[in-house]
Design an enzyme around this catalytic site. Structure first.
Site, PDB file in Angstrom:
ATOM      1  N   HIS A   1      41.185  41.226  47.421  1.00  0.00           N
ATOM      2  CA  HIS A   1      41.684  40.338  46.343  1.00  0.00           C
ATOM      3  C   HIS A   1      42.111  39.046  47.135  1.00  0.00           C
ATOM      4  CE1 HIS A   1      44.128  38.851  43.128  1.00  0.00           C
ATOM      5  NE2 HIS A   1      43.640  39.857  42.395  1.00  0.00           N
TER       6      HIS A   1
ATOM      7  N   ASP B   1      40.221  46.764  39.248  1.00  0.00           N
ATOM      8  CA  ASP B   1      38.917  47.226  39.012  1.00  0.00           C
ATOM      9  C   ASP B   1      38.502  48.766  39.808  1.00  0.00           C
ATOM     10  OD1 ASP B   1      38.473  45.138  37.249  1.00  0.00           O
ATOM     11  OD2 ASP B   1      38.045  43.860  39.034  1.00  0.00           O
TER      12      ASP B   1
ATOM     13  N   ARG C   1      48.429  47.556  39.291  1.00  0.00           N
ATOM     14  CA  ARG C   1      47.703  47.762  38.185  1.00  0.00           C
ATOM     15  C   ARG C   1      46.949  48.870  38.603  1.00  0.00           C
ATOM     16  NH1 ARG C   1      44.907  41.952  37.537  1.00  0.00           N
ATOM     17  NH2 ARG C   1      44.465  42.550  39.354  1.00  0.00           N
TER      18      ARG C   1
ATOM     19  N   HIS D   1      34.722  39.006  39.747  1.00  0.00           N
ATOM     20  CA  HIS D   1      35.942  39.018  38.872  1.00  0.00           C
ATOM     21  C   HIS D   1      35.890  40.193  38.026  1.00  0.00           C
ATOM     22  CE1 HIS D   1      39.527  37.216  37.135  1.00  0.00           C
ATOM     23  NE2 HIS D   1      38.692  36.481  36.200  1.00  0.00           N
TER      24      HIS D   1
ATOM     25  N   SER E   1      39.094  33.588  35.279  1.00  0.00           N
ATOM     26  CA  SER E   1      39.138  33.476  33.764  1.00  0.00           C
ATOM     27  C   SER E   1      40.329  32.671  33.487  1.00  0.00           C
ATOM     28  CB  SER E   1      39.350  34.876  33.311  1.00  0.00           C
ATOM     29  OG  SER E   1      40.141  35.438  33.741  1.00  0.00           O
TER      30      SER E   1
END
Ligand code: HAX
Length: 435
Positions: free
Chosen positions: A318, A373, A327, A271, A241
């Site tokens: 990743h 995610d 995160r 993604h 992105s």
């Protein structure tokens, strides 16, 4: 001029000579060599992008303007009585590198308020789309439809392009977009999933508070919104992105074209869409078990079944990180504090115990640890946001903070149109000495 724009202008003036000097006097210094596997394999590790807004260390995780996630959460000013910072103050930090005062953050709150009105034609376009369109398609279409509002495009068309001041037009577009995106997201949500019942904004609230209000979800969801947008904002420049937004902007396309393209990249299952995939995957095997929380053995079998059918485990792995994504950890800490006994949280924690060992045993994934995610859906589900194909829109609102800050700086530093060179397979074989 607002304080934010003033400070940004000063920072840009201070920074420009650094870029000019590097190019003029040290342009030949090598920072990376490219191997055949990098050329074929998605350019992993090739150092060919420059950003000062965030940096991703494989073992430490992300730093925003040099600050870790806990530092950002601690140092930035917060709305009265809240634990998480103003998203507006965080945008100030991304743009300028400075921690704003509370007054400076509130100035951005006010700027966004003035710029937040969604044009009626955008609402009309959204309403004409089939209701089963993916919310990311709606979100991206709304951004693209607003391109006619671009200050940059208008001034360019009128012959007012100036390479030293054009960042100001990008800044205007970025501010206008950032002010509207939470409203557009919430509108899509209420129209598509809540019987077409949009909620009017409450301008006494900050971005996080107002977003929760427009979604129709009670506090502390406002805290979740602040945390979520900040965590998802930026992950340096090479992810799909961020890179797409930068690439499109490099053709002097305006912020609307660029962001809409970046959002389309975010909509891929490898993604941003991985967060909806995680929930779909968990639900699928819970359905197979008749809604029961699985045992560790059942979970291990489900993970192996997924791998053996040739699919990836969503939320794990990743391209850069080689440890648990901070995160993920940040969201896990929120759950430990606010929803420690929630079954879905327990299940996601069980996956954390099971998946890395299995991925290591399988021996393919370079990083067996969870990424952002893997955790995003749990908190959303807990607060009643069960429509998981909407989750990537939340990611998109957050991601806009990072990519819009980046393309504003791209213009300020006059980064040229991006144009890497291709080679042919014959050329690679020749380089490898097999031809
Ligand atoms: N499950 C199963 N296999 C995996 C895997 C996973 N979670 N992660 C990587 N692998 C496999 C790859 O598919 C690849 O297999 P092949 O050699 O057969 O092609 C091999 O391991 C090597 O891949 P890698 O070098 O470790 O990982 P990549 O840099 O190629 O890809 C991805 C990184 C994030 C795309 C990958 O780990 C993946 O597909 N993860 C699952 C999807 C996901 O969670 N995406 C979100 C990532 C975070 C993000 O961007 N959020 O927006």
């Amino acid at each position: 001029m607002s304080t934010l724009k003033d400070v940004l202008a000063k920072k840009i003036d201070e920074h420009r000579p650094r870029t000019v000097k590097l190019l003029k006097e040290h342009g030949d210094v090598k920072i990376s060599d490219v191997t055949i596997s990098q050329a074929i394999g998605g350019m992993r590790g090739v150092k060919s992008l420059v950003t000062d807004i965030s940096y991703l260390d494989p073992y430490e995780g992300i730093r925003f303007r040099g600050y870790t996630i806990p530092e950002v959460m601690e140092k930035l000013p917060k709305p009265e009585g809240k634990d998480y910072p103003y998203v507006e103050g965080f945008f100030y930090l991304l743009l300028t590198g400075d921690i704003p005062t509370k007054e400076q953050a509130e100035e951005v709150v006010e700027e966004f308020r003035k710029r937040s009105q969604i044009p009626q034609y955008v609402i009309d376009i959204l309403r004409t789309m089939p209701r089963d369109s993916h919310p990311m398609t709606m979100f991206s279409s709304a951004i693209l439809a607003m391109q006619r509002e671009s200050v940059f495009a208008r001034n360019y068309k009128e012959g007012k392009f100036n390479k030293f001041t054009c960042w100001e037009d990008m800044y205007e577009d970025a501010m206008n977009l950032m002010a509207k995106l939470p409203h557009i997201g919430a509108y899509i949500y209420r129209m598509k999933y809540k019987g077409d019942t949009p909620i009017e904004p409450d301008f006494s609230l900050d971005l996080g508070g107002n977003f929760a209000h427009m979604m129709g979800i009670e506090p502390p969801y406002d805290e979740v919104a602040r945390m979520y947008f900040i965590l998802h904002s930026d992950h340096e420049s090479g992810n799909v992105s961020a890179h797409t937004t930068h690439l499109v902007a490099s053709a002097l396309s305006d912020a609307y074209y660029s962001l809409s393209a970046g959002i389309d990249g975010l909509a891929g299952p490898l993604h941003g869409l991985a967060n909806q995939e995680v929930l779909g995957w968990i639900q699928n095997f819970m359905d197979q078990l008749g809604g029961e929380v699985p045992t560790k053995e059942q979970l291990q079998k489900a993970v192996w079944d997924t791998l053996n059918s040739g699919q990836v485990i969503p939320g794990y792995g990743h391209a850069v990180l080689r440890k648990t994504d901070p995160r993920y950890t940040s969201q896990r800490e929120y759950c430990q504090k606010h929803l420690p006994d929630y079954p879905l949280f327990k299940l996601v924690s069980m996956l954390y115990d099971v998946v890395p060992d299995i991925l290591r045993e399988q021996g393919k994934a370079k990083n067996p640890w969870p990424n952002v995610d893997a955790h995003s859906g749990v908190i959303q589900w807990y607060y009643g946001l069960v429509e998981y194909d909407f989750y990537t829109v939340l990611f998109g609102i957050g991601r806009a903070l990072g990519v819009l800050a980046n393309i504003t700086w791209d213009r300020a530093l006059g980064y040229p149109i991006e144009r890497p060179k291709s080679v042919t397979t014959d050329m690679l074989e020749e380089a490898a000495g097999i031809k």
